[in-house]
Enzyme design. Structure first.
Site, PDB file in Angstrom:
ATOM      1  N   LYS A 262       7.341   6.371 -11.858  1.00 47.12           N
ATOM      2  CA  LYS A 262       6.695   5.182 -11.778  1.00 47.12           C
ATOM      3  C   LYS A 262       6.727   4.135 -13.228  1.00 47.12           C
ATOM      4  CE  LYS A 262       4.514   5.035  -7.324  1.00 47.12           C
ATOM      5  NZ  LYS A 262       5.325   4.562  -6.990  1.00 47.12           N
ATOM      6  N   ARG A 336       8.355   9.892   2.790  1.00 48.91           N
ATOM      7  CA  ARG A 336       9.930   9.664   3.488  1.00 48.91           C
ATOM      8  C   ARG A 336      10.257  11.071   3.757  1.00 48.91           C
ATOM      9  NH1 ARG A 336      12.817   4.750   1.992  1.00 48.91           N
ATOM     10  NH2 ARG A 336      11.002   4.197   0.353  1.00 48.91           N
TER      11      ARG A 336
HETATM   12  N1  BES Z   1       3.584   5.706  -2.617  1.00 50.40           N
HETATM   13  C1  BES Z   1       4.402   5.101  -2.821  1.00 50.40           C
HETATM   14  C2  BES Z   1       4.314   3.777  -1.937  1.00 50.40           C
HETATM   15  C3  BES Z   1       3.004   2.453  -2.768  1.00 50.40           C
HETATM   16  C4  BES Z   1       3.550   2.216  -3.878  1.00 50.40           C
HETATM   17  C5  BES Z   1       1.917   2.269  -1.990  1.00 50.40           C
HETATM   18  C6  BES Z   1       2.758   0.630  -4.215  1.00 50.40           C
HETATM   19  C7  BES Z   1       0.848   1.325  -2.408  1.00 50.40           C
HETATM   20  C8  BES Z   1       1.620   0.518  -3.934  1.00 50.40           C
HETATM   21  C9  BES Z   1       5.877   5.365  -2.223  1.00 50.40           C
HETATM   22  O1  BES Z   1       6.306   6.933  -2.371  1.00 50.40           O
HETATM   23  C10 BES Z   1       6.902   5.132  -3.496  1.00 50.40           C
HETATM   24  O2  BES Z   1       6.840   5.007  -4.553  1.00 50.40           O
HETATM   25  N2  BES Z   1       8.282   4.202  -2.505  1.00 50.40           N
HETATM   26  C11 BES Z   1       8.536   2.964  -3.488  1.00 50.40           C
HETATM   27  C12 BES Z   1      10.283   3.235  -3.204  1.00 50.40           C
HETATM   28  C13 BES Z   1      10.967   2.568  -3.128  1.00 50.40           C
HETATM   29  C14 BES Z   1      11.973   3.718  -4.258  1.00 50.40           C
HETATM   30  C15 BES Z   1      12.242   2.960  -2.882  1.00 50.40           C
HETATM   31  C16 BES Z   1       8.176   1.687  -3.253  1.00 50.40           C
HETATM   32  O3  BES Z   1       8.000   1.275  -2.767  1.00 50.40           O
HETATM   33  O4  BES Z   1       8.544   0.966  -4.104  1.00 50.40           O
HETATM   34 MN    MN Z   2       6.629   7.073  -4.340  1.00 53.02          MN
END
Ligand code: BES
Ligand code: MN
Ligand code: ZN
Length: 496
Positions: A262, A336
Site C-alpha cells: 500500500k 477474502r
Molecule cells: N483492508 C483493505 C480494505 C480497505 C482499504 C478498507 C481502505 C478501508 C480503507 C483490503 O484488504 C484491501 O486492501 N482491499 C483492496 C482490494 C483491491 C486490491 C482489489 C482495496 O480496496 O484497495
Molecule cells: Mn488489503
C-alpha cells in the site's frame, strides 16, 4: 461507567441530587407545571435557548434545583438521530466539569430511543488511554437515564447496557495499535470471554490450520513474524439441537498490502483492519451479559499481511480449504483469502445463517461513504432482518447486488478463481468471491470498510456493527422462542 435507569418526571428531576442534569427538549415539548418548565420558558423567551437539534444551554447552580448543573439540549423533532445528537452534545458540554453523576432526562417520545440515547452517552464518555497515559479518563462515574416509566423500559435498558459493553470492547481493540493488538492478543481476549458460563473458546495456530487445509488463510500469514490465530467462540443460549448463527470476523491486525504494498500516507489506519474481528468479540461480550436464547458461533481469522522474503507473490496459486484453487493477482486483496477458509469451516456447524463482517474494500467506502455498511445477502429474510436491525440501532446498512455477471472478472487461466477482478464495482466483486465459499447456508456479508472507524481529528474505531449484530441476534432469539419473549420483560417490570 455505571448506568442506572430511573422513573423521572420533570418535577422529580428538579429534586434529583446529581452533579448534572441533562434535559432533552423537542420542538413540541409537553410542559409539566413546575420549575424546569418555567426555566425553559424563560430561556426560550429571551432567545437564549431554542429546541433546534444540538442547541445547548448550561446553568451552573440553577436556583431551586437540586442538581449542581442544568444542561438544556434541543432535539428538534425528537427522532432517534436527533436524540443521539442531543445526548452527545449534552455530555460533551460537561466534559470539562468535574461531574461524576449525570442524569439524562428522556420524556415522552424520547424514551423509545433509550438504547440510542444510552449508547450516545457511552460513546461521548469514552476515552482511549491504553497507549496514551497522558489522556485523562473523564470524571463521569454514573450516568442515570430518566424515563417516564422505568419498569416498562427495563428490557430495553438491559439491551442498552449489553450493547454498550460490546461496543466498548470492539472500539477499544479496534483502536489499539498493531503492536499492542496482535493475533495472539485477540485470542487472549476471546479466551477471557470464555470466563462467562455460556461461552467457550478454542484457539488454533498454524499447525491446526494447516491440518484443516486452510491454505489460503495460511498463505496470507506466511511472511509475518506474528503467528496466525484461528479463534472459535461459542455462545450457548439454547438447546444443542437449535442451529447456530455463525459470525465470521476479518482479523487482519495490520494490512500493509503485502508485496502489492500500500502507499505510505494513511497506512497507519490499516491497524483497523481487524475491526470485523473486534465486532465479533464485542458481540460475544454483549451476549454474555444479555444471555438471549440463541446459539451463536464466532469465527475469527487473525493474522498480519506483510511483505518479505517469505511473502505471497502476485501470480502464486494457493489451495483453499474448500479445495478450490485461487490465483493471487493482488496480495492486498487478503481479506477474502482469510475469510473464504473460515466460511468453509462454518459449514460444519450446520448454521441457520452465516454473517461475515469485514473491512473488505476501499471501493465500499467510495460507494457508501461512512454512513452505511455494505450488506450482501443470499437470503431475503436474513437481508431484511439485518437491514431492520441496522435501522433500529442507527447502525445503518445498505443492500448491495450479487448478480452473477459481477463474477465474470474473477476468472483465471491458472486457478479455479482469481482473488481480484478489475477496479469496477470492487466491493461487489469481493462479495462475489466470498459467495463461492458460502453456497451451503443462508449467508450475509457486511463490508464495514467505511463504518468501522473514523479518520481525521476524530480518528478512532466506532464499535460498529455491534449494535446491528446484537439487535439481529436478539430478534432471532425472540422469534424462535416466543415463549421466552414476554415473560422475562414482565418479570423484570414487576421488580422495578
Ligand atoms: N483492508 C483493505 C480494505 C480497505 C482499504 C478498507 C481502505 C478501508 C480503507 C483490503 O484488504 C484491501 O486492501 N482491499 C483492496 C482490494 C483491491 C486490491 C482489489 C482495496 O480496496 O484497495
Ligand atoms: Mn488489503
Ligand atoms: Zn485488508
Amino acid at each position: 461507567m455505571n448506568f442506572e435507569l430511573l422513573s423521572l418526571s420533570w418535577a422529580k428531576a428538579a429534586t434529583l441530587k446529581t452533579d448534572a442534569l441533562v434535559v432533552l427538549v423537542s420542538d413540541d415539548q409537553q410542559r409539566e407545571v413546575g420549575l424546569l418548565s418555567s426555566m425553559l420558558d424563560q430561556a426560550q423567551k429571551t432567545g437564549d435557548f431554542t429546541s433546534a437539534v444540538g442547541q445547548c444551554m448550561v446553568w451552573w447552580k440553577p436556583p431551586s434545583l437540586a442538581a449542581l448543573r442544568l444542561v438544556l439540549v434541543g432535539v428538534g423533532k425528537g427522532c432517534a438521530v436527533d436524540v443521539r445528537q442531543g445526548v452527545a452534545v449534552g455530555i460533551a458540554a460537561l466534559k470539562k466539569s468535574k461531574s461524576q453523576t449525570v442524569a439524562v432526562v428522556l420524556q415522552d417520545a424520547h424514551a423509545e430511543h433509550l438504547v440510542v440515547a444510552a449508547q450516545a452517552a457511552a460513546d461521548a464518555s469514552y476515552v482511549y488511554t491504553a497507549t496514551k497515559p497522558s489522556a485523562k479518563a473523564l470524571s463521569f462515574k454514573k450516568i442515570t437515564l430518566g424515563v417516564p416509566q422505568a419498569g416498562a423500559a427495563q428490557s430495553q435498558f438491559d439491551l442498552a447496557k449489553a450493547q454498550i459493553s460490546g461496543v466498548a470492547l470492539a472500539r477499544e481493540w479496534g483502536n489499539r495499535p498493531a503492536n499492542h493488538a496482535t493475533p495472539d492478543h485477540l485470542a487472549q481476549v476471546a479466551k477471557s470471554l470464555a470466563k462467562h458460563s455460556r461461552i467457550s473458546c478454542e484457539v488454533m495456530g498454524l499447525k491446526e490450520v494447516t491440518k484443516l487445509g486452510m491454505g489460503s488463510f495460511a498463505a496470507v500469514a506466511q511472511a509475518s513474524a506474528q503467528p496466525l490465530r484461528f479463534i472459535v467462540l461459542k455462545y450457548k443460549g439454547a438447546a444443542d439441537a437449535q442451529a447456530p448463527t455463525v459470525l465470521v470476523g476479518k482479523g487482519i491486525t495490520f494490512d500493509t498490502g503485502g508485496i502489492s504494498l500500500k502507499p505510505g500516507p494513511g497506512m497507519d489506519e490499516m491497524k483497523f483492519d481487524m475491526c470485523g474481528a473486534a465486532s465479533v468479540l464485542g458481540t460475544f461480550e454483549a451476549l454474555a451479559q444479555l444471555q438471549p436464547a440463541i446459539n451463536v458461533v464466532g469465527l475469527i481469522v487473525a493474522c498480519e499481511n506483510m511483505p518479505g522474503g517469505k511473502a505471497l507473490k502476485p501470480g502464486d496459486v494457493v489451495t483453499s480449504m474448500s479445495g478450490q484453487t485461487i490465483e493471487i493477482l493482488n496480495t492486498d486483496a487478503e481479506g477474502r483469502l482469510v475469510l473464504c477458509d473460515a466460511l468453509t469451516y462454518a459449514k460444519r456447524f450446520k448454521p441457520s445463517a452465516v454473517i461475515d463482517i469485514a473491512t473488505l474494500t476501499g471501493a465500499c467506502v467510495i460507494a457508501l461513504g461512512h454512513l452505511r455498511s455494505g450488506l450482501y445477502a443470499t437470503d431475503e429474510k436474513l437481508a431484511t432482518a439485518l437491514l431492520d436491525a441496522g435501522e433500529r440501532t442507527l447502525d445503518l446498512c445498505w443492500r448491495m447486488p450479487l448478480d452473477e455477471e459481477y463474477a465474470e472478472g474473477l476468472k483465471s487461466n491458472f486457478a479455479d478463481v482469481a482473488n481480484v477482478a478489475d477496479r469496477a464495482a470492487g466491493s461487489v466483486t469481493a462479495a462475489k468471491f466470498l459467495q463461492r465459499f458460502a453456497k451451503d447456508f443462508p449467508w450475509a456479508h457486511l463490508d464495514i470498510a467505511g463504518t468501522a472507524w473514523k479518520s481525521g481529528a476524530a480518528k478512532g474505531a466506532t464499535g460498529r456493527p455491534v449494535p446491528a449484530l446484537l439487535s439481529y441476534l436478539v430478534g432471532q432469539a425472540n422469534a424462535r422462542t416466543p415463549a421466552t419473549r414476554s415473560p422475562p420483560a414482565k418479570r423484570r417490570s414487576a421488580k422495578a
